[in-house]
Design a protein around this motif. Structure first.
Motif, PDB file in Angstrom:
ATOM      1  N   ARG A  72      40.532  47.436  31.581  1.00 13.41           N
ATOM      2  CA  ARG A  72      40.654  47.285  33.174  1.00 13.41           C
ATOM      3  C   ARG A  72      40.837  45.838  33.085  1.00 13.41           C
ATOM      4  NH1 ARG A  72      39.273  51.418  32.508  1.00 13.41           N
ATOM      5  NH2 ARG A  72      37.440  52.437  32.469  1.00 13.41           N
ATOM      6  N   PRO A  73      41.588  46.142  34.835  1.00 15.79           N
ATOM      7  CA  PRO A  73      42.418  44.843  35.430  1.00 15.79           C
ATOM      8  C   PRO A  73      41.638  43.525  35.111  1.00 15.79           C
ATOM      9  CG  PRO A  73      42.198  46.659  36.959  1.00 15.79           C
ATOM     10  CD  PRO A  73      40.735  46.628  35.770  1.00 15.79           C
ATOM     11  N   GLU A  74      42.900  42.889  34.806  1.00 15.24           N
ATOM     12  CA  GLU A  74      42.153  40.969  34.516  1.00 15.24           C
ATOM     13  C   GLU A  74      41.751  40.363  35.921  1.00 15.24           C
ATOM     14  OE1 GLU A  74      44.123  36.772  32.909  1.00 15.24           O
ATOM     15  OE2 GLU A  74      45.251  39.136  32.758  1.00 15.24           O
ATOM     16  N   PHE A  75      42.871  40.297  36.651  1.00 14.39           N
ATOM     17  CA  PHE A  75      42.239  40.140  38.243  1.00 14.39           C
ATOM     18  C   PHE A  75      42.258  40.856  39.621  1.00 14.39           C
ATOM     19  CE2 PHE A  75      46.091  38.039  36.176  1.00 14.39           C
ATOM     20  CZ  PHE A  75      45.578  37.056  36.304  1.00 14.39           C
ATOM     21  N   SER A  76      41.158  40.085  40.134  1.00 14.37           N
ATOM     22  CA  SER A  76      40.469  41.024  41.064  1.00 14.37           C
ATOM     23  C   SER A  76      42.014  42.113  42.436  1.00 14.37           C
ATOM     24  CB  SER A  76      39.905  40.481  42.192  1.00 14.37           C
ATOM     25  OG  SER A  76      40.512  39.715  43.062  1.00 14.37           O
ATOM     26  N   ARG A  77      41.854  42.579  42.970  1.00 15.42           N
ATOM     27  CA  ARG A  77      43.101  43.358  43.793  1.00 15.42           C
ATOM     28  C   ARG A  77      43.418  42.397  44.914  1.00 15.42           C
ATOM     29  NH1 ARG A  77      39.631  48.238  43.549  1.00 15.42           N
ATOM     30  NH2 ARG A  77      41.305  49.481  42.564  1.00 15.42           N
ATOM     31  N   PHE A  78      42.435  41.901  45.452  1.00 17.39           N
ATOM     32  CA  PHE A  78      43.624  40.708  46.301  1.00 17.39           C
ATOM     33  C   PHE A  78      43.757  39.429  45.381  1.00 17.39           C
ATOM     34  CE2 PHE A  78      42.957  36.545  48.199  1.00 17.39           C
ATOM     35  CZ  PHE A  78      42.758  36.766  49.768  1.00 17.39           C
ATOM     36  N   SER A  79      43.632  38.965  45.490  1.00 15.30           N
ATOM     37  CA  SER A  79      44.481  38.355  43.276  1.00 15.30           C
ATOM     38  C   SER A  79      45.883  38.686  43.172  1.00 15.30           C
ATOM     39  CB  SER A  79      43.325  37.335  43.123  1.00 15.30           C
ATOM     40  OG  SER A  79      42.572  36.475  42.570  1.00 15.30           O
ATOM     41  N   TRP A  80      45.464  39.840  43.286  1.00 15.52           N
ATOM     42  CA  TRP A  80      46.342  40.781  42.605  1.00 15.52           C
ATOM     43  C   TRP A  80      47.536  41.204  43.328  1.00 15.52           C
ATOM     44  CZ3 TRP A  80      47.498  46.801  42.268  1.00 15.52           C
ATOM     45  CH2 TRP A  80      49.236  46.917  41.953  1.00 15.52           C
ATOM     46  N   TYR A  81      47.599  41.534  44.700  1.00 13.00           N
ATOM     47  CA  TYR A  81      47.996  41.461  45.735  1.00 13.00           C
ATOM     48  C   TYR A  81      49.451  40.180  46.231  1.00 13.00           C
ATOM     49  CZ  TYR A  81      46.869  46.134  46.217  1.00 13.00           C
ATOM     50  OH  TYR A  81      46.360  47.876  45.925  1.00 13.00           O
ATOM     51  N   THR A  82      47.978  39.071  46.041  1.00 11.28           N
ATOM     52  CA  THR A  82      48.119  38.069  46.808  1.00 11.28           C
ATOM     53  C   THR A  82      49.549  37.694  45.865  1.00 11.28           C
ATOM     54  OG1 THR A  82      47.138  36.695  45.513  1.00 11.28           O
ATOM     55  CG2 THR A  82      46.543  37.577  47.808  1.00 11.28           C
ATOM     56  N   MET A  83      49.469  37.105  44.674  1.00 14.39           N
ATOM     57  CA  MET A  83      50.394  36.720  43.580  1.00 14.39           C
ATOM     58  C   MET A  83      51.947  37.787  43.244  1.00 14.39           C
ATOM     59  SD  MET A  83      48.175  35.594  39.977  1.00 14.39           S
ATOM     60  CE  MET A  83      46.894  37.502  40.030  1.00 14.39           C
ATOM     61  N   LEU A  84      51.535  38.836  43.745  1.00 15.45           N
ATOM     62  CA  LEU A  84      52.546  39.995  43.464  1.00 15.45           C
ATOM     63  C   LEU A  84      53.303  39.605  45.297  1.00 15.45           C
ATOM     64  CD1 LEU A  84      53.086  42.762  45.711  1.00 15.45           C
ATOM     65  CD2 LEU A  84      50.801  43.293  44.013  1.00 15.45           C
ATOM     66  N   PHE A  85      52.904  39.685  45.885  1.00 17.61           N
ATOM     67  CA  PHE A  85      53.415  39.219  47.407  1.00 17.61           C
ATOM     68  C   PHE A  85      53.966  37.749  47.622  1.00 17.61           C
ATOM     69  CE2 PHE A  85      53.854  38.222  51.958  1.00 17.61           C
ATOM     70  CZ  PHE A  85      54.592  39.420  52.082  1.00 17.61           C
ATOM     71  N   SER A  86      53.433  36.480  46.378  1.00 13.99           N
ATOM     72  CA  SER A  86      54.250  35.762  46.952  1.00 13.99           C
ATOM     73  C   SER A  86      55.160  35.283  45.924  1.00 13.99           C
ATOM     74  CB  SER A  86      52.479  34.679  46.045  1.00 13.99           C
ATOM     75  OG  SER A  86      51.900  34.128  46.989  1.00 13.99           O
ATOM     76  N   ALA A  87      55.415  36.330  45.142  1.00 11.03           N
ATOM     77  CA  ALA A  87      56.246  36.517  44.095  1.00 11.03           C
ATOM     78  C   ALA A  87      57.807  36.880  44.228  1.00 11.03           C
ATOM     79  CB  ALA A  87      55.903  37.202  41.971  1.00 11.03           C
ATOM     80  N   GLY A  88      57.185  38.225  45.023  1.00 14.34           N
ATOM     81  CA  GLY A  88      57.726  38.976  44.995  1.00 14.34           C
ATOM     82  C   GLY A  88      58.856  39.022  46.465  1.00 14.34           C
ATOM     83  N   ILE A  89      58.032  38.223  47.740  1.00 16.09           N
ATOM     84  CA  ILE A  89      59.228  38.167  49.006  1.00 16.09           C
ATOM     85  C   ILE A  89      58.472  36.246  49.260  1.00 16.09           C
ATOM     86  CG2 ILE A  89      58.851  37.835  50.958  1.00 16.09           C
ATOM     87  CD1 ILE A  89      59.795  40.598  49.379  1.00 16.09           C
ATOM     88  N   GLY A  90      57.412  35.627  48.540  1.00 23.55           N
ATOM     89  CA  GLY A  90      57.565  34.267  49.233  1.00 23.55           C
ATOM     90  C   GLY A  90      58.249  33.590  50.522  1.00 23.55           C
TER      91      GLY A  90
END
Length: 524
Positions: A94-112
């Motif tokens: 099962r996922p290590e991070f909540s959906r909110f944290s998962w989306y914020t991390m991928l958005f911050s790293a990917g676009i920034g």
């Protein structure tokens, strides 16, 4: 050929010296050599890389456009196919991070930081200098400006990240392989990934990541400096830029050393909250009704024209100049960032299903891009079309501050924008250092603290050195040139991950058939 048992785990060894040494030392040597050469001969190095990039755009621009559209189609197909139920990990993970944290991390790293830098500047630029013989400063040019920014910053970028992340996530979390680029190609290359071919793939990925992050850090510092000067806090100077780089590197070091579940996760959450505050401020104090109408119309325009725009080339103009500045530039840039963001996504996505990973990463951040560029872009265009104008006459990094200066509470909103720039950059720097540490240790998902600290320090020193020598543009162009060979790696990854998922489904079907075969005792 790969192991006969594809799910057999590969045990991680802390400090795999042989593998790490064959990657780490060549990487550090090449980085230092290129940085020194760029510092000594900044203009010559820039000229060489610019010629290479111009040739790539001229001869392979159509290729970038074609494969990026193909990557989007591949992600949609994988997410909707029978592979979608597979997990990036064991079936019970099962996922290590909540959906909110998962989306914020991928958005911050990917676009920034790019969303702050280009959110207002790019639509304004397209409006005043419309491409493909379209009349500038017209309603049609404004519509097309938003369409282009949505296309260049949306699904195409995240499709590139998905492919790398899916290949690595499946290899690492499902098959127990180390978290390194080479292992995403194991279903095709087999034992070759253990040798010099695998080393070369990881070396290219690390160098591209370091240069991409270093140049972005340097360019972002220029924008922070511009904001401080606009507010009258400090004048633009080299000393100030070096100080800012040092402070951001220090903050990134503290964040990356605190781990994914603390520093990087909480900074990413903070990024999105601050971005939402700035977006809401512009929406409320800007032309609210106009924004609602323009956003509604833009959605229709986007879906009506997206297929044509995605495959558009400059074949009729006889010049590659516009696409070299914009569409092809962005495709090359996202591919160059593919190893960094894809590896980071794979690391934080254990337990997600293939369907959630492919469609979620493709759709949710793209929707965020629509809202950000739609709101910030149309707000700036409203000023150009019906207000005081003038945004097209200022430097790119100053457009957002000039626009905020025309709204109520300009000092507060400008400070908020500067803080947002800083937090986005710290997040990109710390997640980038984490990824490079993973790759340089042979794929350890929890690299040693000393390795993470080393890469944070090296990123900062490279940025400072290039800021002093004026060589940032040369290495940025070098990163884009490096995107061409990595695009071939990505195509191979598409084939490899499908092959790997087909094998997993075959094994599962065989297991079910055996369990239900006559005479098999399944009872306790």
């Amino acid at each position: 050929m790969p192991d006969s048992n594809p799910t057999a785990p590969v045990v991680e060894r802390h400090g795999p010296l042989q593998l790490a040494g064959r990657v780490f030392y060549p990487v550090v040597t090449l980085i230092l050599a290129l940085v020194v050469a760029t510092m000594i001969w900044p203009k010559s190095m820039s000229a060489v890389f610019n010629v290479l990039l111009a040739d790539i755009v001229h001869y392979f621009g159509w290729y970038y456009i074609f494969i990026c559209a193909g990557f989007i189609g591949f992600c949609i197909w994988v997410g909707c196919s029978r592979f979608g139920a597979l997990r990036l990990g064991p079936d019970d993970s099962r996922p290590e991070f909540s959906r909110f944290s998962w989306y914020t991390m991928l958005f911050s790293a990917g676009i920034g930081i790019g969303v702050i830098f280009y959110g207002t500047a790019e639509p304004v630029a397209h409006y005043h200098h419309a491409p493909r013989q379209m009349a500038s400063e017209t309603v049609a040019a404004a519509r097309y400006a938003i369409q282009l920014t949505w296309m260049e910053w949306g699904a195409g970028a995240f499709a590139i990240y998905i492919i790398v992340g899916l290949a690595l996530g499946f290899a690492t979390h499902r098959r127990g392989r180390p978290l390194a680029i080479r292992w995403g190609l194991e279903p095709l290359l087999g034992r070759w990934v253990h040798g010099w071919i695998g080393d070369l793939i990881d070396i290219v990925a690390i160098i591209g990541t370091v240069f991409g992050l270093a140049t972005s850090l340097g360019l972002g510092v220029i924008q922070i400096n511009t904001g401080l000067q606009y507010l009258g806090i400090a004048h633009s100077s080299l000393d100030l830029r070096i100080t800012i780089i040092a402070l951001i590197s220090l903050a990134a070091g503290v964040s990356v050393l605190s781990g994914l579940s603390r520093g990087i996760k909480w900074l990413s959450n903070l990024n999105i909250l601050l971005a939402a505050m700035l977006l809401a401020f512009v929406f409320v104090f800007g032309p609210t009704v106009f924004l609602l109408k323009a956003l509604t119309a833009s959605f229709g325009y986007y879906f009506q024209h997206i297929l044509q725009t995605s495959f558009e080339t400059d074949f009729a103009t006889g010049s590659d100049k516009w696409q070299s500045y914009w569409t092809v530039f962005f495709w090359a840039w996202w591919i160059a960032w593919g190893p960094f963001v894809g590896t980071f996504l794979a690391r934080i996505s254990r337990g997600r299903t293939v369907r959630e990973f492919a469609l979620g990463v493709l759709c949710i951040p793209t929707l965020g891009i629509f809202l950000w560029f739609g709101t910030m872009g149309w707000a700036a265009l409203h000023r150009e079309m019906f207000g005081a104008g003038g945004l097209g006459d200022v430097a790119t990094q100053q457009v957002v501050f000039d626009y905020l200066g025309g709204l109520p509470f300009p000092t507060i909103s400008s400070i908020l924008a500067i803080v947002l720039i800083v937090t986005f950059f710290v997040t990109s720097a710390d997640s980038g250092a984490f990824v490079v540490a993973v790759l340089s240790t042979g794929g350890l998902t929890r690299p040693p603290v000393s390795t993470r600290a080393f890469w944070v320090l090296l990123q900062g020193l490279v940025s400072i050195a290039l800021a002093i020598a004026g060589g940032l543009s040369a290495l940025q162009t070098a990163s884009l040139v490096g995107g061409l060979p990595f695009s071939i790696v990505m195509i191979l990854m598409c084939v490899a991950v499908v092959k790997s998922m087909q094998r997993e489904l075959t094994l599962a079907e065989q297991a079910r058939a055996y369990a239900h075969a006559p005479g098999v005792n399944t009872g306790g």
